[in-house]
Design a protein around this motif. Structure first.
Motif, PDB file in Angstrom:
ATOM      1  N   THR A 642     -16.533   3.940  16.908  1.00 16.56           N
ATOM      2  CA  THR A 642     -17.519   5.008  16.910  1.00 16.56           C
ATOM      3  C   THR A 642     -18.473   4.595  17.917  1.00 16.56           C
ATOM      4  OG1 THR A 642     -17.422   5.169  14.633  1.00 16.56           O
ATOM      5  CG2 THR A 642     -19.240   5.964  15.491  1.00 16.56           C
ATOM      6  N   LEU A 644     -22.200   5.246  19.518  1.00 15.92           N
ATOM      7  CA  LEU A 644     -23.473   5.993  18.611  1.00 15.92           C
ATOM      8  C   LEU A 644     -24.219   6.104  20.001  1.00 15.92           C
ATOM      9  CD1 LEU A 644     -22.564   3.183  16.621  1.00 15.92           C
ATOM     10  CD2 LEU A 644     -24.298   4.522  15.296  1.00 15.92           C
ATOM     11  N   THR A 709     -14.494   8.178  17.535  1.00 19.63           N
ATOM     12  CA  THR A 709     -15.527   9.450  17.134  1.00 19.63           C
ATOM     13  C   THR A 709     -16.545   9.005  17.717  1.00 19.63           C
ATOM     14  OG1 THR A 709     -16.110  10.591  15.253  1.00 19.63           O
ATOM     15  CG2 THR A 709     -16.071   8.263  14.920  1.00 19.63           C
ATOM     16  N   SER A 710     -17.937   9.835  17.389  1.00 19.70           N
ATOM     17  CA  SER A 710     -19.049   9.504  17.894  1.00 19.70           C
ATOM     18  C   SER A 710     -20.095   9.883  16.952  1.00 19.70           C
ATOM     19  CB  SER A 710     -19.255  10.322  19.452  1.00 19.70           C
ATOM     20  OG  SER A 710     -19.353  11.758  19.022  1.00 19.70           O
ATOM     21  N   HIS A 711     -21.400   9.441  17.154  1.00 26.37           N
ATOM     22  CA  HIS A 711     -22.566   9.752  16.243  1.00 26.37           C
ATOM     23  C   HIS A 711     -23.700   9.619  17.087  1.00 26.37           C
ATOM     24  CE1 HIS A 711     -25.172   9.829  12.553  1.00 26.37           C
ATOM     25  NE2 HIS A 711     -25.636   8.974  13.417  1.00 26.37           N
ATOM     26  N   ARG A 712     -24.435  10.665  16.850  1.00 26.03           N
ATOM     27  CA  ARG A 712     -25.577  10.959  17.787  1.00 26.03           C
ATOM     28  C   ARG A 712     -26.914  10.500  16.899  1.00 26.03           C
ATOM     29  NH1 ARG A 712     -27.999  16.119  21.155  1.00 26.03           N
ATOM     30  NH2 ARG A 712     -29.735  15.040  22.100  1.00 26.03           N
ATOM     31  N   ASP A 718     -32.425   7.322  10.589  1.00 23.27           N
ATOM     32  CA  ASP A 718     -31.021   7.727  10.933  1.00 23.27           C
ATOM     33  C   ASP A 718     -30.288   6.669   9.854  1.00 23.27           C
ATOM     34  OD1 ASP A 718     -28.580   8.477  11.071  1.00 23.27           O
ATOM     35  OD2 ASP A 718     -28.797   8.830  13.375  1.00 23.27           O
ATOM     36  N   ALA A 720     -27.407   7.151   8.464  1.00 24.98           N
ATOM     37  CA  ALA A 720     -26.252   7.002   8.791  1.00 24.98           C
ATOM     38  C   ALA A 720     -25.855   5.997   9.978  1.00 24.98           C
ATOM     39  CB  ALA A 720     -25.728   8.551   9.194  1.00 24.98           C
ATOM     40  N   ALA A 721     -26.813   5.966  10.903  1.00 24.26           N
ATOM     41  CA  ALA A 721     -26.135   4.986  12.302  1.00 24.26           C
ATOM     42  C   ALA A 721     -26.296   3.666  11.681  1.00 24.26           C
ATOM     43  CB  ALA A 721     -27.381   5.317  13.388  1.00 24.26           C
ATOM     44  N   ILE A 724     -23.130   2.988   9.857  1.00 27.43           N
ATOM     45  CA  ILE A 724     -22.139   2.512  10.608  1.00 27.43           C
ATOM     46  C   ILE A 724     -22.261   1.332  11.428  1.00 27.43           C
ATOM     47  CG2 ILE A 724     -20.909   3.573  12.992  1.00 27.43           C
ATOM     48  CD1 ILE A 724     -21.853   6.120  12.068  1.00 27.43           C
TER      49      ILE A 724
END
Length: 832
Positions: A642, A644, A709-712, A718, A720-721, A724
């Motif tokens: 991932t 970020l 995948t990616s997460h902004r 955040d 969720a960040a 991860i």
């Protein structure tokens, strides 16, 4: 009494009349006659215990040529490399060239002066199958580790030929003649100057008799049977008369080597303060006595040699210059940084050992050496600073460039392309580089591809106004880069040879026109003088300090990344080090050679690892590319990697139409460069990183890689960040670099407060270094990684760009030119 360096004592033909009559009676004078066959059988029995087979050749260089050609596969592809140490005779590299190979020159180790095993293995890993043969040198007759080379040959499936020119008569630790039973070929010299002194001639030996059988055909025009050539071949046969002399020398070689070994021991006892080659084996076939001068006397070597000559002592300097310093091999080989060989070659003296000497002569010569040094040093100490506390001061310089890596040499390249390098040098230029060679910096240590095209690297030299630079397009380093034209960048390790070769020629131009290049020197501080100039303190490897006073200083020292820097960055409201703990790895570690192996070690025992990469820079995406394509691979499942990021991941496009054709519309007029028309010229990802992002965004019909995948990151809240990162087995922090800047001091000696100390860009839009109030510091400029320069005006770039631009093309063109123009303008103003 006089002592020549070399006093050949081959067997006297006048004492071999019976053998000469035998040759005349046979009517055979060459073509593998009875004397040659007799010598080959006798030397195999006497020196190699009857194992394997020997082949007498016209000289050792011819032996190397055919042996290297055979070991590299008879018909090597263009560009095939022959790996060899810097500290060897020119014949080693010449033989490789004649065999159709390109010399690849590595460093030596500091004790035995033979090839550095770590450097050899690093190059074998980096160049892989392009290396067709390793050609180690048994330096000065030493017994090197042949078992290790047999292991390298098996492990890397590479040929091996040992250049043992001076080793005929050397006995290894096991009490056998050096080379006995070796599974590859070993080439010895029988030149008149060698311990096994004949007239001219060589010997090729192998424990594998089939290799010798094939070589026998190669030295006879390639005739294996009959008169029809089946192999690459030349005429390298040894004449019968020389074989007769070789048989006579073989009869006395043990006595000769024993006598010389006693002289060697006497030298070591008489010169205990001097560095000498570490002895290996039971007996070395010593040709002369190599010793190293102390570092503070290296600059006086020529004077010491002259003083010894006045005292009747002949002295050599084998091997100085070493092959990496000789023009032919610099121009037609790949020369790696060789700091140890540079140092050894600069200090080497070869003292006499001849068959006319006795051990009692060694202390006599030693005393004359010490007396010569005392005479020379006493007269020179005040001029050049033999003692580390003494300082020499250069006060008439226009510019001092601190850093000769990619950015520093790029500025010089820019000057050369505008035909302004000569004026820059003539105005008074000094370049300070802590490595022993300029050019590549640390690029050769990275395992990723460049985000700069091969065409860009080549554009620095193609059609350059300086012919010696333009010629690099045909240099092996230029041809290596040519292979990557049209590809997604070149491996950074393969960019290093061209950058280094370019820097070597830039150095030659600068020094030829009055400039100075101080490699192997550290700039420790730069202080403002009372008259507004800069005093740069420079220290060499021995601790001697110089001061360079100049009107301008250019800082091109690059950037660095630390664990504390990465751990301290706040991500999703918390320091990354707190979120990741011991699972954190900075991207600079991963991206270097050995980085993927370090990740494998960290993830050992993890069946389905998950990796979080924090950052949106090229380094972040390059880290993902490296992990995804690594071999052996990782057991990544869907979404295992991932990325970020705070800013959107966006690709570069050459035109608006090309972006639209791919289905990419996430840009507006502020993202278009007004000069070039490029979309996201500065912010857009390029080459391999771009290709991965195109797949991630499913642009142009590409299929996403399910493993990534990616997460902004949405902000400090955040969750969720954080989740991860906390759930990852490894966290890679790709969060930028900071300037590795030398300290700038005021007139009072106190450090100047600068903008980059507070985390702001180091330079302004004119590449001038900024103080804490964002005012330019007069006469101080910066260029390179982490300088913080943002293109503007005619340099182009999109209005939306807010980061910094670190592109080699910019440094070699507009950015470098901007600094050069300012330097020359300041000189013109000073002259007026």
């Amino acid at each position: 009494m006089e002592f020549p360096l070399i006093a050949p004592r081959p067997p006297r033909l006048s004492a071999l009349t019976e053998g000469l009559r035998r040759i005349e009676a046979s009517g055979v004078f060459s073509n593998n006659g009875p004397e040659v066959r007799g010598f080959e059988a006798e030397i195999t029995a006497q020196l190699f215990g009857g194992e394997g087979a020997s082949l007498a050749v016209g000289n050792a260089t011819l032996g190397l040529m055919v042996a290297i050609r055979q070991a590299a596969g008879m018909h090597p592809r263009p560009g095939t490399l022959a790996l060899m140490p810097a500290l060897t005779f020119a014949a080693t590299a010449q033989a490789a060239l004649w065999a159709g190979l390109t010399p690849l020159v590595c460093d030596v180790e500091a004790d035995g002066w033979t090839a550095d095993p770590r450097h050899e293995e690093e190059l074998l890993a980096r160049y892989g199958e392009r290396i067709g043969v390793i050609v180690p040198y048994a330096t000065f007759g030493t017994a090197i580790d042949l078992d290790r080379y047999a292991w390298l040959a098996r492990t890397h499936r590479v040929g091996v030929v040992i250049d043992a020119a001076a080793s005929l008569g050397t006995i290894d630790e096991g009490g056998r003649g050096f080379g006995t039973g070796a599974p590859f070929t070993i080439v010895y010299s029988m030149h008149a100057t060698k311990t096994f002194s004949v007239a001219e001639g060589g010997l090729v030996y192998s424990g594998d008799a089939t290799l010798i059988d094939q070589l026998r055909g190669m030295i006879n025009f390639g005739f294996e049977a009959g008169r029809s050539a089946t192999l690459p071949g030349i005429n390298a046969k040894l004449p019968e008369v020389i074989a007769l002399m070789a048989r006579a020398k073989l009869a006395e070689i043990d006595a000769v080597c024993d006598a010389r070994a006693a002289i060697d021991a006497a030298y070591r006892a008489a010169l205990p303060a001097f560095t000498m080659q570490v002895a290996t084996g039971r007996r070395q076939a010593t040709q002369f006595m190599p010793v190293l001068l102390p570092r503070d006397l290296a600059a006086h070597r020529s004077a010491i040699v002259a003083a010894l000559a006045e005292d009747g002592v002949g002295v050599g300097q084998y091997f100085s210059p070493h092959i990496g310093e000789q023009p032919l091999f610099r121009d037609h080989g790949l020369v790696e940084p060789t700091p140890v060989a540079d140092d050894v070659a600069a200090r080497m003296l070869s003292l006499p050992i001849t068959d006319a000497m006795t051990p009692a002569d060694a202390p006599v010569i030693a005393a004359r050496l010490i007396a010569a040094i005392e005479r020379v040093a006493d007269g020179a100490a005040g001029r050049v600073g033999l003692r580390t506390e003494e300082r020499s001061v250069a006060t008439d310089l226009a510019t001092v460039v601190i850093g000769g890596g990619p950015a520093g040499t790029a500025m010089l390249t820019s000057a050369s392309k505008q035909d302004k390098l000569v004026p820059l040098a003539e105005a008074g230029l000094a370049i300070v580089e802590r490595r022993t060679r300029m050019g590549a910096g640390e690029l050769g240590s990275y395992a990723i591809r460049s985000d700069t095209t091969a065409e860009t690297f080549l554009s620095a030299v193609k059609d350059n106004p300086h012919p010696e630079l333009a010629a690099l397009a045909q240099h092996p380093a230029g041809q290596l880069m040519e292979r990557y034209v049209g590809e997604l960048g070149a491996p950074l390790a393969d960019t290093a040879p061209l950058l280094t070769a370019t820097a070597d020629r830039l150095k030659a131009i600068v020094t030829r026109h009055g400039g100075e290049v101080l490699t192997g020197h550290d700039a420790t501080q730069v202080q403002r003088t009372a008259d507004g100039r800069w005093a740069t303190s420079v220290r060499d490897g021995a601790g001697a300090v110089r001061t360079l006073v100049s009107r301008n200083v250019v800082v091109a020292t690059g950037g660095y990344q630390t664990d504390a820097q990465v751990a301290g960055k706040r991500v999703a409201g918390m320091p990354l080090g707190v979120l990741a703990g011991r699972r954190l790895m900075r991207s600079d570690v991963l991206l270097r050679q050995g980085g993927v192996e370090a990740v494998h070690e960290r993830l050992r025992g993890v069946p389905s690892p998950r990796i979080a990469i924090v950052g949106a820079s090229t380094s972040a995406i390059a880290a993902a590319v490296l992990l995804l394509k690594s071999q052996p691979g990782f057991a990544f499942g869907a979404g295992a990697v991932t990325i970020l990021h705070r800013q959107p991941l966006k690709p570069f496009y050459p035109t608006i139409a090309a972006a639209h054709a791919d289905g990419f519309h996430d840009f507006d007029e502020n993202d278009i460069c007004p000069v070039s028309g490029f979309v996201l010229r500065l912010a857009g990802l390029r080459l391999e990183s771009r290709e991965l992002v195109l797949r991630m965004l499913a642009l142009g019909g590409r299929t996403p890689d399910p493993r990534v995948t990616s997460h902004r990151i949405g902000g400090d809240e955040d969750a969720a960040a954080r989740e991860i990162i906390e759930g990852a087995d490894l966290v890679v922090g790709a969060l930028g670099y900071r300037p590795r800047a030398v300290s700038l001091l005021g007139v009072d000696g106190a450090p100047l407060a600068l903008a980059h100390h507070a985390g702001r860009p180091m330079v302004d839009r004119h590449c001038r270094i900024l103080d804490a109030q964002d005012r330019p510091v007069p006469g101080a400029y910066g260029i390179g990684l982490s300088a913080g320069f943002v293109p503007w005006g005619k340099l182009g770039g999109e209005a939306s760009f807010t980061g910094q631009a670190n592109g080699l093309w910019l440094w070699q063109n507009d950015v470098g030119q901007m600094i050069v123009d300012q330097l020359l303008e300041r000189e013109a103003q000073a002259a007026a």
